[in-house]
Enzyme design. Sequence first.
Site, short mmCIF file in Angstrom:
data_model
loop_
_atom_site.label_atom_id
_atom_site.label_comp_id
_atom_site.label_asym_id
_atom_site.label_seq_id
_atom_site.Cartn_x
_atom_site.Cartn_y
_atom_site.Cartn_z
N HIS A 1 12.44 42.60 3.27
CA HIS A 1 11.56 42.18 4.38
C HIS A 1 10.39 43.16 4.44
CE1 HIS A 1 9.91 41.24 8.21
NE2 HIS A 1 10.57 42.17 8.91
N TYR B 1 3.78 30.19 -10.33
CA TYR B 1 4.69 31.32 -10.15
C TYR B 1 5.21 31.43 -8.72
CZ TYR B 1 3.03 32.17 -14.76
OH TYR B 1 2.73 32.00 -16.09
N HIS C 1 6.09 43.86 5.91
CA HIS C 1 5.04 43.52 6.86
C HIS C 1 3.72 43.45 6.08
CE1 HIS C 1 7.32 45.09 10.69
NE2 HIS C 1 8.05 44.29 9.94
#
Length: 215
Positions: free
Chosen positions: A94, A120, A96
Amino acid sequence: MSAEARLRETICTLARSLFDRGLTHGSTGNISARTEDGGLLVSPTGTSFGRLDPGRLARFDAGGTHVGGDRPTKEMPLHSAFYDTRSTAGAVVHLHSCHSVALSMLAEPGEPFLPPLTPYGIMQLGRVELLPFFLPGDPAMGNAVRGLAGKRSAVMLANHGPVVAGRDIEAACNAIEELEATAKLALLTRGMGPRGLDDGQVRDVVTKFDVEWDV
């Protein structure tokens, strides 16, 4: 060096690479990977991807009990949701990342998040689900992922960041980098009428590379 020791080093090396290239910043982002015994190694809460310590990664046993290392990221519900619903998930990342977060502010949940600009993005991510905004650490994020019933390997949390599951830590990192690169392309070409892949080309990619694509 044991397999777990190598995995700890790999997690920290890849996290540092993501940090050094600006794909996450400060103490944002979290990362986890399956161990050989079915447990998990997870980045601790409040830590920087640029300074992860292999010996301090949170360690969970196969039953989901925290058995060692520092306290894990508050986003554990996200990670657990992917592991519980996707049998092929060996790692979850994860970030940002700037361009994907920016793109999430220009789209509506329920719409396709990434346009099919290159093969891709489709090959590595499949269809990316845009989820609504949740407060950081809200277990409802995990519930939203569970609601997808394992059909998506990548989601985008609106105004927050992408989350990607892969078969191993390298695959998950490669895929989330592809997500950010595709988001950047989408922003760079927004409003210019870019020539993306048409429906037939998308279907060819999906078929050739056995991509999870249909709703």
